[in-house]
Design a protein around this motif. Structure first.
Motif, mmCIF file in Angstrom:
data_model
loop_
_atom_site.group_PDB
_atom_site.id
_atom_site.type_symbol
_atom_site.label_atom_id
_atom_site.label_comp_id
_atom_site.label_asym_id
_atom_site.label_seq_id
_atom_site.Cartn_x
_atom_site.Cartn_y
_atom_site.Cartn_z
ATOM 1 N N ALA A 16 1.034 -1.404 0.183
ATOM 2 C CA ALA A 16 0.247 0.122 -0.052
ATOM 3 C C ALA A 16 0.812 1.234 -0.101
ATOM 4 N N GLY A 17 0.437 2.244 -0.736
ATOM 5 C CA GLY A 17 0.863 3.785 -0.669
ATOM 6 C C GLY A 17 2.868 3.289 -1.554
ATOM 7 N N ARG A 18 2.643 2.114 -2.047
ATOM 8 C CA ARG A 18 3.823 2.184 -2.892
ATOM 9 C C ARG A 18 3.392 2.572 -4.924
ATOM 10 N N ARG A 19 2.921 3.182 -5.287
ATOM 11 C CA ARG A 19 2.633 3.762 -6.749
ATOM 12 C C ARG A 19 3.760 4.328 -7.607
ATOM 13 N N GLU A 20 3.628 3.971 -8.473
ATOM 14 C CA GLU A 20 4.093 4.293 -9.695
ATOM 15 C C GLU A 20 3.424 5.146 -10.602
ATOM 16 N N VAL A 21 3.975 6.934 -11.487
ATOM 17 C CA VAL A 21 3.183 7.571 -12.348
ATOM 18 C C VAL A 21 4.279 7.183 -13.249
ATOM 19 N N PRO A 22 4.466 7.540 -13.974
ATOM 20 C CA PRO A 22 4.867 7.414 -15.642
ATOM 21 C C PRO A 22 5.388 9.619 -16.113
ATOM 22 N N MET A 23 6.480 9.779 -15.946
ATOM 23 C CA MET A 23 6.710 10.398 -15.749
ATOM 24 C C MET A 23 5.742 11.374 -16.833
ATOM 25 N N GLY B 5 4.140 5.753 1.832
ATOM 26 C CA GLY B 5 4.415 5.642 0.901
ATOM 27 C C GLY B 5 5.003 6.090 0.162
ATOM 28 N N ILE B 6 5.425 5.795 -1.208
ATOM 29 C CA ILE B 6 6.516 6.240 -1.996
ATOM 30 C C ILE B 6 5.681 6.065 -2.929
ATOM 31 N N TYR B 8 6.583 6.485 -7.626
ATOM 32 C CA TYR B 8 7.834 6.168 -7.784
ATOM 33 C C TYR B 8 7.923 6.503 -10.027
ATOM 34 N N THR B 10 8.239 6.384 -13.303
ATOM 35 C CA THR B 10 8.784 5.180 -14.116
ATOM 36 C C THR B 10 8.989 6.319 -15.059
ATOM 37 N N ASP B 11 9.479 5.626 -16.474
ATOM 38 C CA ASP B 11 9.852 5.213 -17.498
ATOM 39 C C ASP B 11 10.306 7.266 -17.519
#
Lengths: 594, 120
Positions: A16-23, B5-6, B8, B10-11
Motif C-alpha cells: 500500500a502506498g507504493r505506486r508508480e507514475v510515468p514521468m 508510502g512512496i 516512483y 517510471t518511464d
C-alpha cells in the motif's frame, strides 16, 4: 472459477502506498512544429503549498539559528549561573533579558544571512570590476568611503554609543562629551580611520609591502599619543575609549566586506595568489581608529573646557526629562539606528555600481531580499542588545564586585573574603573570555590558515587555544584595571612594545596571523557583553570609566600567538638539529623516529 | 501528518551530454526550454579522440562539462534533438549526447505538479 490477477497488480495492492507514475504525465508534451523542430512549454515556476514551504525553510533556518544559539546561549547561561550561584543574586527582569537574548539570536541570524545574500555579492562585484574600469585614485577613494560606510553598519559600534549614557560628565568631561555630544563625529572618525586602513591595506596588496614596517609606523604615533594623553589627567580618561574603538571596528561587517573589495582589487591587478595577503587590513583597521579617536579628543579638548562640558551636561540632563520624539526613545531608537546603519551603505554601493561601473545588479531579487534581511536583522539585534546582552552584562558587571567589596545594591556584601572574592571575580572574567573566544567561528578559519602556513606544525586547536588564552588573560587584566583603577597607559604601552619586539623576531606570515587574531576575536556578541560588563563593573567600583577591557583583550592574543609561533620555531629547529646530529643507525636501533 | 508510502516515477530517460567546458549553459537552457525539470553539471576531463588528432588537438578543449538531465522517456527524442541542435553537436569535436533508460526515480514531487499530472 479461474479469475486471474496480475502479479504486479497484486503487489501494488499489498504494498500500500507504493505506486508508480510515468514521468510523461507530469511534464508537458513536446509538439513538432511545421519546420520539424520540437517545441514544448518550459516548466513554470514552482507553486508550493504552505506546508511545503515550511518543509523547505525548516532545515535552512535550523542550521543558521543553531549557529547563533551556540554562540550566545552558553555565554548567557554562564553569566546567569555565575550571578545566581556565586553572587547569590537573581537576574533582574529575567523575562525581558531572555526575550532580549532571543532577539539577539534571531537578529544576528537574519543579519548574517542578509549579509551573505545582499551585501557580500555587492562587495565582490565592485571589488572585481572597479579596478578594471577606474583609475587607482578613484578605486582608493571608493575604498575609503566604503570603510566609513561599513563602520556605520557595524553592529558593535552601536554598543559603544550606548555605553556613553553611563559615563558621568562631572568625572570624565571629555569622555562624556565625545560619547554624547560628538557621537556622530566619533563614528565618522572611526569610520575614516577604517577607510584609511582599507586604503593602506589595498596599497599593500598591490605593491606587496611587508606588514612589519606598517605596524611599526602605526604603533609609534599610537603609543606616543597614549603617553602624551596619560600626562594630562583629563585626557587620560579617553585612552580606554580610543583603544576600545579600535577593537570594536573589526567586526562581522567590516572584515568580510573590506576583504572582498581588497581581494578583488588584488586579483584584478594580478597580484592575488597568496591567501595571506588578505590579512593585515584587519590589523591596520584596529590600530588606525585609536589614533583617530585620540585626535578627536585633542580637538574636543581644544574646542571646549571641562567646565563648559559639565554645564552642558547638566543642561542636557535637565532637558532630557522631557518626552523625546518617538525615534529618540526605545524601541524606536533601535529601529531608526538600524535603518540608518545599513541604508546609506547600500545606497553608496548602488551609486558606485551605477555611476562608476554602469552595471545592473545580477540576481536583483535575491540581493534586495538580502538587504531587507540585513536591515530587519540589525533592528532586531539592536533591540536585543538593549534589552538582553547589555542588561545581562551590565548587571553581572555591577554585581561582581559584591564578591569582595561593599556594594549598596547587593545584600550582605561582601560575600567572601576580599582575596577570595577578588580571585573569584578575576577567574570569572578569565573564563568568560575563554568561553566567548573558543566559540567564535571566525577563529576557526584563522586556525586553518595557521595550520597550512606551518605545514601542520601548529595545530588548529593549539592556535585557537593560544588566542583564547590571550583574550581571557586580557579580559582578566582589564577587569583588574577597573577594580584597582590602574592607569591604562601602563597596561597598554608595555604589551604593545612587547608585541612590537616579538614582531621583529617573528616571520612575516606569523606576524600577519598574530596581529589579525586580535581583530577576529572581537565579534558582535563578545563586544557588547564585555563592554556592558566593564561599564557596570566600573560604575560599581567607582572607577571613572569602564573602557579598556576590550583593548586588553585584543593585545593578549597578539602576544600569545606570536609566542606560540616562536615556540613552534624553536621546537622545529631543535628537531632538525636532533635529526642531523642523531646517526641514522641510532634511529634504527630505537625504532621510533622523532 | 505525512502520508506513508512512496511514489516512483517510471518511464524516465537519463540524457547525458558532454560538451566543452563553458558550454553546459547552452545545453541546460535548451533542455529547460523543452520542459526538463533540472540538470546537474559535472566538470570532467576528456581523453581519446582529442589525442588522435595530433596537432589539431589544440583546437579542442580537454576540459569538459557533463550535463545530466532526466526526461520523460516518451519525449526523450524531442529533448535530445533540441539539445543536439542547440549545442551544435554536429560539428566535429563539439561533444556528444546519449540516452540511457532509467528504471525508476523517487524524489519529492510537489503536490501541485502531482495533482496536475493526475488530472490530465
Amino acid at each position: 472459477m479461474t479469475d486471474s490477477v496480475r502479479y504486479a497488480d497484486y503487489l501494488r495492492v499489498i504494498g500500500a502506498g507504493r505506486r508508480e507514475v510515468p514521468m510523461r504525465e507530469l511534464v508537458s508534451a513536446p509538439v513538432r512544429g511545421a519546420d520539424g523542430r520540437w517545441t514544448a512549454a518550459a516548466l513554470p515556476a514552482a507553486k508550493l503549498h504552505g506546508d511545503e514551504i515550511a518543509a523547505v525553510l525548516k532545515p535552512y533556518i535550523n542550521v543558521r539559528l543553531m549557529e547563533q544559539i551556540r554562540a550566545v546561549v552558553p555565554l548567557a547561561l554562564y553569566l546567569a549561573l555565575f550571578q545566581i550561584i556565586i553572587l547569590r543574586q537573581l537576574v533582574e527582569e529575567s523575562l525581558i533579558v531572555a526575550g532580549g537574548l532571543f532577539a539577539v539570536i534571531v537578529g544576528l541570524m537574519l543579519f548574517m544571512e542578509g549579509l551573505k545574500l545582499g551585501l557580500m555579492p555587492f562587495g565582490e562585484i565592485i571589488g572585481s570590476n572597479l579596478p578594471r574600469k577606474s583609475s587607482l585614485p578613484v578605486v582608493l577613494l571608493v575604498t575609503l568611503l566604503l570603510g566609513i560606510g561599513v563602520t556605520f553598519a557595524e553592529p558593535a559600534i552601536g554598543a559603544l554609543r550606548a555605553a556613553g549614557q553611563n559615563v558621568s560628565a562631572e568625572r570624565a568631561p571629555y569622555l562624556w562629551a565625545i560619547l554624547n555630544q560628538w557621537t556622530r563625529e566619533l563614528v565618522l572618525v572611526v569610520g575614516a580611520s577604517v577607510g584609511l586602513a582599507a586604503v593602506t591595506g589595498t596599497l599593500r596588496f598591490l605593491y606587496g609591502w611587508s606588514l612589519k614596517p606598517l605596524i611599526y609606523f602605526s604603533l609609534v604615533p599610537v603609543l606616543l599619543l597614549t603617553v602624551y594623553f596619560s600626562s594630562d589627567p583629563e585626557l587620560a580618561k579617553v585612552i580606554g575609549l580610543a583603544w576600545d574603538a579600535g577593537a570594536v571596528t573589526t567586526g562581522p561587517v567590516t572584515v568580510p566586506l573590506v576583504l572582498a573589495l581588497g581581494i578583488g582589487i588584488a586579483a584584478a591587478a594580478g597580484k592575488g595568489g597568496s591567501g595571506l595577503s588578505g590579512f593585515g587590513i584587519v590589523t591596520l583597521a584596529s590600530l588606525f581608529p585609536v589614533i583617530g579617536v585620540m585626535l578627536l579628543a585633542l580637538y574636543v579638548s581644544a574646542a571646549s573646557s571641562p567646565a563648559e562640558i559639565v554645564a552642558a551636561a547638566q543642561a542636557a540632563a535637565g532637558a532630557g526629562q522631557a518626552e523625546g520624539a518617538w525615534f529618540t526613545v526605545s524601541p524606536g531608537l533601535e529601529i531608526v539606528s538600524g535603518v540608518r546603519a545599513i541604508v546609506p551603505l547600500v545606497i553608496f554601493l548602488l551609486l558606485v555600481l551605477k555611476l562608476l561601473l554602469r552595471q545592473s545588479l545580477p540576481r536583483r531579487a535575491e540581493i534586495m531580499l538580502g538587504i531587507a534581511l540585513t536591515v530587519v536583522g540589525m533592528c532586531v539585534f539592536n533591540l536585543g542588545l538593549t534589552y538582553g546582552l547589555s542588561k545581562l552584562g551590565g548587571s553581572a558587571g555591577s554585581l561582581i564586585p559584591s564578591a569582595f567589596m561593599q556594594i549598596p545594591g547587593a545584600d550582605n556584601s561582601p560575600l567572601y573574603l576580599y582575596q577570595v572574592g577578588l580571585v573569584l571575580a578575576l577567574a570569572f572574567a578569565w573564563l568568560l573570555g575563554y568561553g566567548a573566544t573558543v566559540a567564535e567561528p571566525a577563529l576557526n578559519a584563522l586556525g586553518v590558515t595557521a595550520e597550512t602556513l606551518t605545514n601542520g606544525f601548529i595545530r588548529k586547536r593549539s592556535l585557537i587555544r593560544a588566542v583564547s588564552i590571550g583574550v581571557a588573560s586580557g579580559i582578566a587584566v582589564g577587569v583588574a584595571k577597573l577594580v584597582f583603577d590602574l592607569p591604562l597607559v601602563w597596561l597598554v604601552v608595555p604589551p604593545y612594545l612587547l608585541a612590537a619586539l616579538l614582531t621583529v623576531v617573528s616571520t612575516e606570515e606569523f606576524v600577519n596571523v598574530a596581529w589579525d587574531s586580535a581583530g577576529v576575536t572581537t565579534g558582535p556578541i563578545t563586544v557588547p557583553l564585555v563592554l556592558a560588563m566593564g561599564l557596570g563593573l566600573g560604575n560599581a567600583t567607582q572607577a571613572v570609566e569602564g573602557f579598556g577591557i576590550l583593548c586588553m583583550a585584543s593585545v593578549g592574543p597578539i602576544i600569545s600567538v606570536m609566542l606560540l609561533g616562536q615556540w613552534a620555531r624553536i621546537q622545529l629547529r631543535m628537531q632538525e638539529k636532533a635529526a642531523v646530529e642523531e646517526p641514522v643507525n641510532h634511529l634504527l636501533e630505537t625504532g621510533a623516529p622523532g | 501528518m505525512k502520508p506513508e508510502g512512496i511514489t516512483y516515477l517510471t518511464d524516465v530517460t537519463l540524457l547525458t551530454c558532454i560538451v566543452a567546458a563553458g558550454r553546459a549553459d547552452v545545453v541546460i537552457r535548451a533542455a529547460q526550454g523543452m520542459g526538463a525539470p533540472g540538470a546537474i553539471v559535472y566538470h570532467a576531463q576528456g581523453l581519446g579522440p582529442r589525442e588522435r588528432l595530433g596537432l589539431l588537438s589544440i583546437a579542442i578543449e580537454a576540459e569538459k562539462e557533463v550535463v545530466s538531465i532526466l526526461v520523460a522517456a516518451d519525449y526523450q527524442d524531442a529533448v535530445l534533438e533540441t539539445i543536439y541542435r542547440a549545442a551544435e553537436l554536429d560539428v566535429p569535436g563539439a561533444g556528444m549526447i546519449y540516452a540511457i533508460p532509467v528504471e525508476k526515480v523517487a524524489t519529492y514531487i510537489p503536490r501541485d505538479i502531482m495533482e496536475k499530472g493526475q488530472a490530465s
